[in-house]
Design an enzyme around this catalytic site. Structure first.
Site, short mmCIF file in Angstrom:
data_model
loop_
_atom_site.label_atom_id
_atom_site.label_comp_id
_atom_site.label_asym_id
_atom_site.label_seq_id
_atom_site.Cartn_x
_atom_site.Cartn_y
_atom_site.Cartn_z
N GLU A 1 3.21 4.97 2.25
CA GLU A 1 4.47 4.73 1.56
C GLU A 1 5.12 6.07 1.22
O GLU A 1 4.43 6.98 0.71
CB GLU A 1 4.20 3.94 0.27
CG GLU A 1 3.72 2.52 0.56
CD GLU A 1 2.84 1.95 -0.55
OE1 GLU A 1 2.77 2.53 -1.65
OE2 GLU A 1 2.18 0.92 -0.29
N GLU B 1 -0.63 -2.71 1.12
CA GLU B 1 -1.77 -1.84 1.40
C GLU B 1 -2.83 -2.51 2.24
O GLU B 1 -3.44 -1.89 3.11
CB GLU B 1 -2.38 -1.30 0.10
CG GLU B 1 -1.59 -0.16 -0.54
CD GLU B 1 -0.45 -0.63 -1.43
OE1 GLU B 1 -0.25 -1.86 -1.55
OE2 GLU B 1 0.26 0.22 -2.02
N PHE C 1 -1.81 6.50 -4.65
CA PHE C 1 -2.73 6.85 -5.74
C PHE C 1 -4.05 6.12 -5.44
O PHE C 1 -4.02 4.94 -5.09
CB PHE C 1 -2.23 6.31 -7.09
CG PHE C 1 -1.04 6.99 -7.69
CD1 PHE C 1 0.22 6.88 -7.12
CD2 PHE C 1 -1.16 7.70 -8.89
CE1 PHE C 1 1.33 7.47 -7.72
CE2 PHE C 1 -0.06 8.30 -9.49
CZ PHE C 1 1.20 8.19 -8.90
N ALA C 2 -5.17 6.79 -5.62
CA ALA C 2 -6.46 6.13 -5.39
C ALA C 2 -6.57 4.86 -6.23
O ALA C 2 -7.20 3.88 -5.83
CB ALA C 2 -7.61 7.08 -5.74
N ASP C 3 -5.91 4.88 -7.39
CA ASP C 3 -5.95 3.72 -8.30
C ASP C 3 -5.50 2.42 -7.62
O ASP C 3 -5.83 1.35 -8.08
CB ASP C 3 -5.01 3.96 -9.48
CG ASP C 3 -5.21 5.30 -10.15
OD1 ASP C 3 -5.65 5.32 -11.30
OD2 ASP C 3 -4.93 6.34 -9.51
N PHE C 4 -4.70 2.54 -6.55
CA PHE C 4 -4.15 1.33 -5.92
C PHE C 4 -5.12 0.71 -4.92
O PHE C 4 -4.78 -0.26 -4.26
CB PHE C 4 -2.84 1.64 -5.18
CG PHE C 4 -1.77 2.30 -6.02
CD1 PHE C 4 -1.78 2.22 -7.41
CD2 PHE C 4 -0.74 3.01 -5.42
CE1 PHE C 4 -0.80 2.84 -8.18
CE2 PHE C 4 0.25 3.63 -6.18
CZ PHE C 4 0.22 3.54 -7.57
N HIS D 1 -2.90 5.04 -13.20
CA HIS D 1 -2.44 6.08 -12.28
C HIS D 1 -3.14 7.42 -12.51
O HIS D 1 -2.59 8.46 -12.16
CB HIS D 1 -0.93 6.33 -12.45
CG HIS D 1 -0.05 5.22 -11.96
ND1 HIS D 1 0.10 4.04 -12.63
CD2 HIS D 1 0.74 5.12 -10.86
CE1 HIS D 1 0.95 3.27 -11.97
NE2 HIS D 1 1.35 3.90 -10.89
#
Ligand SMILES: Cc1ncc(C[n+]2csc(CCOP(=O)(O)OP(=O)(O)O)c2C)c(N)n1
Lengths: 348, 341
Positions: free
Chosen positions: B37, B68, B91-94, B137
């Site tokens: 993205e 994703e 972001f790794a958080d996603f 985040h």
């Protein structure tokens, strides 16, 4: 016909939201100039403002009661204001203060006000399933509450949204999915990432009504939302409602917007749903004095909330350890036990 | 510490170094492409693809829908066809919205196929806090990804390492997660500390996985860490030097594989170990490193401490975020504690 009083209420909330974000913007930039440092100033972190999107929020939320659930995405302030979230405690949260909605733990993308059944999440489309769940709870309990999930047009390609449409449809849940189409998902224009022009077309595949309000006109949104929420309240199932709005600013504060043409930005700025509603009010015979009074009241409410927030105490560092659980299980410690390895070794 | 002896005057930010190696690999191999993205016109929210669209065009620098599961999964599929996709999770958080593609497909297909299928995919993602972006985040999640068998895991701390590790990642025939810390990238709106900007050779070079790097030699205490905390540990080491405590800083650079030998060698020298991590304390990097040392040579350890996020989500407000994310002072305190034992 929408009553004049109702129009004035919509107008007041739109002004409140717009002015609120103008004030936040000023506060946010403090300490971030001339060099922009996202972690500096009284409001650190990301800040996503919603100027140009107010019509969608007020047009929908003005049909809702405090017990109707609303979930909002990462761009939540206008929706929160329209839903009646406590403006002072919301501001305190954004300033990271102890008396904020989440005691300073959540921040601007994570506002929770259970008194008016409001929540938001910074993960795209992830507010959709919980909104369906709130609707499910109302159905199981035979209550006539409804739920609304707000999302951006960029979120309609996400599994959580599409799965929620099916879940809501197959269980006839009293939930409305409201897509705020501002044409952009950060730097990605809608046509680059989504094959349908009209996001509400997605509804057809889930056997639910899909409505699109093609202009950011609070009255048109109010009327369309009235139908959708009425359907939910009457237990006639979910609706997908898309509203064309405009992104007057960058995706987040500090966004250079180098990907966006001047023409696109100017077009977004040229159409202002607040001006449009104001013109409508004048047509209804509302005069300058009355309009000024509404504006003054909105602005003083905002100024008061922000002034209050800035006087609030900062959290203590140790507050970080609270609230992981409401019922902290015994055995969970935040302190590292003292452990003398040298002695263990010596005993061997 | 640079592994080359030649003198290089050119310094790059970590993001420029990453981009340089990606561009090199894309020129060499048409099968390499990048999906994510805002990676095209924006150039990556954290500058991870800055300038690549101009050179390679939209076919190879692909903006993708906010889907994703679909695009990470598509990268898995394309990799299994033998292409070499790089897919970016902003972001790794996603990762949660696409967890199955990562945990059940990407990581396991090689094993489940008895080695008949391989997945040469690089999954890049931004990690880390320190700028008040709150719980969704700011995570590093090193432990989460290192836990699942089948993923190699890279965490660069300098521009030099970022480039060499990226070359290696793209050329590797297995899935590699490449986690870059936002604070280290050198983004205009998020000032980096001075450490990550380093001299970087113009030519391509690889840094083998599983080779930890001694970023500072010392005789008294070993600090093992990665990512942003390499720089915080180095800052702590500087002030501890003034107190007469000589700290060795070991930068892991990859978690999978983990270079236990280098850690052990250092601990055998110092006898004192402090493991520093920006991830949650429990079930993660700190426990693993200590367990490996204890397994191999418990007797080498006279004292041990760990410094990590104390098992709470990352809070938004500054005083609380500062409390939970370890800083140089926290590291100094734990080093002093082991040094005095
Ligand atoms: C699962 C997930 N992927 C990516 C992001 C990063 N992200 C934050 S906002 C955004 C764009 C959202 O676009 P849209 O839904 O249209 O809402 P808008 O920002 O335009 O209001 C993206 C990709 C995220 N927060 N969550």
């Amino acid at each position: 016909m929408v009553s004049q009083d109702k129009l004035c209420e919509l107008y007041a909330d739109m002004l409140t939201a717009r002015y609120y974000e103008e004030r936040l913007q000023e506060e946010y930039l403090e300490g971030k100039q001339p060099a922009f440092d996202i972690s500096a100033g009284p409001i650190p972190g990301e800040l996503h403002l919603a100027a140009g999107q107010e019509a969608a929020a007020v047009g929908v939320c003005h049909h809702l009661r405090a017990d109707d659930t609303v979930t909002a995405p990462h761009r939540p302030h206008h929706v929160a204001i329209a839903k009646g979230v406590d403006l002072k405690r919301m501001s305190a949260e954004i300033f990271g203060r102890k008396t904020g909605l989440g005691k300073g733990k959540g921040g601007h993308m994570h506002l929770f006000d259970p008194d008016v059944s409001f929540a938001c999440s910074g993960i795209i489309a992830e507010g959709c399933p919980p909104a369906a769940g709130a609707a499910l709870a109302a159905t199981k309990r035979n209550e006539d509450a409804v739920a609304v999930a707000f999302l951006g047009e960029g979120a309609i390609d996400q599994g959580a949204f599409l799965e929620s449409l099916n879940f809501a449809s197959v269980h006839d849940l009293p939930v409305v999915f409201v897509v705020e189409d501002n044409d952009w998902a950060i730097s990605m224009p809608k046509e680059r990432v989504t094959d349908v022009e009209d996001g509400s077309d997605r509804a057809a595949g889930f056997d639910m009504p899909g409505i699109r309000v093609d202009q950011d006109d609070a009255i048109a949104v109010y009327e369309a939302a009235g139908e959708a929420i009425g359907r939910a309240r009457d237990r006639n199932g979910p609706t997908l409602l898309e509203v064309q709005v405009h992104r007057r600013m960058g995706h987040f504060m500090g966004d250079p917007q180098t990907y966006r043409s001047d023409a696109d930005e100017e077009a977004a700025l040229a159409r202002d749903s607040i001006d449009r509603l104001e013109a409508e009010l004048r047509d209804h015979g509302v005069d300058d004095d009355e309009l000024d009074a509404i504006r003054d009241e909105a602005e003083s409410r905002v100024d008061e909330a922000i002034a209050w927030a800035k006087e609030q105490p900062h959290p203590d560092p140790d507050d970080a350890y609270d609230d992981v659980f409401v019922n902290p299980p015994s055995g969970v410690t935040t302190e590292e036990p003292e452990f003398e390895l040298a002695e263990v070794n010596a005993d061997e | 510490m640079s592994e080359t002896d030649e003198v290089i005057d050119r310094e790059l930010t970590m993001s420029r170094a990453m981009v340089e190696s990606i561009a090199h690999e894309m020129r060499e191999d048409e099968e390499v492409f990048y999906m994510g993205e805002d990676v095209a016109d924006y150039g990556g929210i954290f500058d991870s693809t800055q300038g690549l669209l101009d050179e390679f065009g939209r076919d190879r620098i692909m903006d993708v829908p906010i889907s994703e599961t679909a695009y990470l999964g598509a990268a898995v599929g394309a990799a299994q066809e033998g292409m070499r996709p790089i897919a970016e999770l902003m972001f790794a958080d996603f990762f949660g919205v696409a967890m199955d593609q990562i945990y059940n497909q990407l990581a396991k297909n090689t094993y489940m196929s008895g080695g008949n299928v391989n997945v040469p995919l690089v999954l890049t993602a931004a990690v880390g806090g320190t700028y008040n972006d709150a719980a969704q985040h700011s995570q590093t999640l090193y432990g989460t990804f290192a836990h699942i068998p089948g993923l190699k895991l890279v965490v660069p701390s300098t521009a030099y390492d970022a480039k060499g590790l990226m070359h290696n990642a793209i050329r590797d025939d297995d899935p590699v997660m490449y986690l870059f810390h936002k604070r280290l990238m050198g983004i205009g709106w998020m000032p980096a500390p001075s450490g990550p900007k380093t001299p970087v050779p113009e030519t391509d070079y690889t840094i083998p996985f599983g080779s930890a790097d001694i970023k500072r030699e010392g005789a008294d205490v070993t600090v093992v860490t990665l990512g942003l905390h390499v720089h915080r540990a180095l800052a702590a080491a500087e002030s501890l030097a003034a107190e007469g405590i000589d700290v060795e800083v070991v930068d892991l650079r990859t978690l999978v594989p983990l270079d236990t030998d280098t850690i052990l060698e250092s601990v055998r020298k110092t006898g004192r170990l402090v493991v520093v991590d920006e991830d949650y304390r429990s079930f993660g990097v700190t426990g693993e490193v200590i367990a490996r040392v204890a397994d191999r040579d418990l007797g080498a350890l006279d004292a041990v401490e760990r410094v990590a996020v104390p098992d709470v989500p990352i809070p938004y407000a500054r005083p609380m975020e500062n409390e939970v994310i370890p800083d140089a002072d926290d590291i100094e305190a734990r080093v002093r504690a082991v040094a005095s034992e």
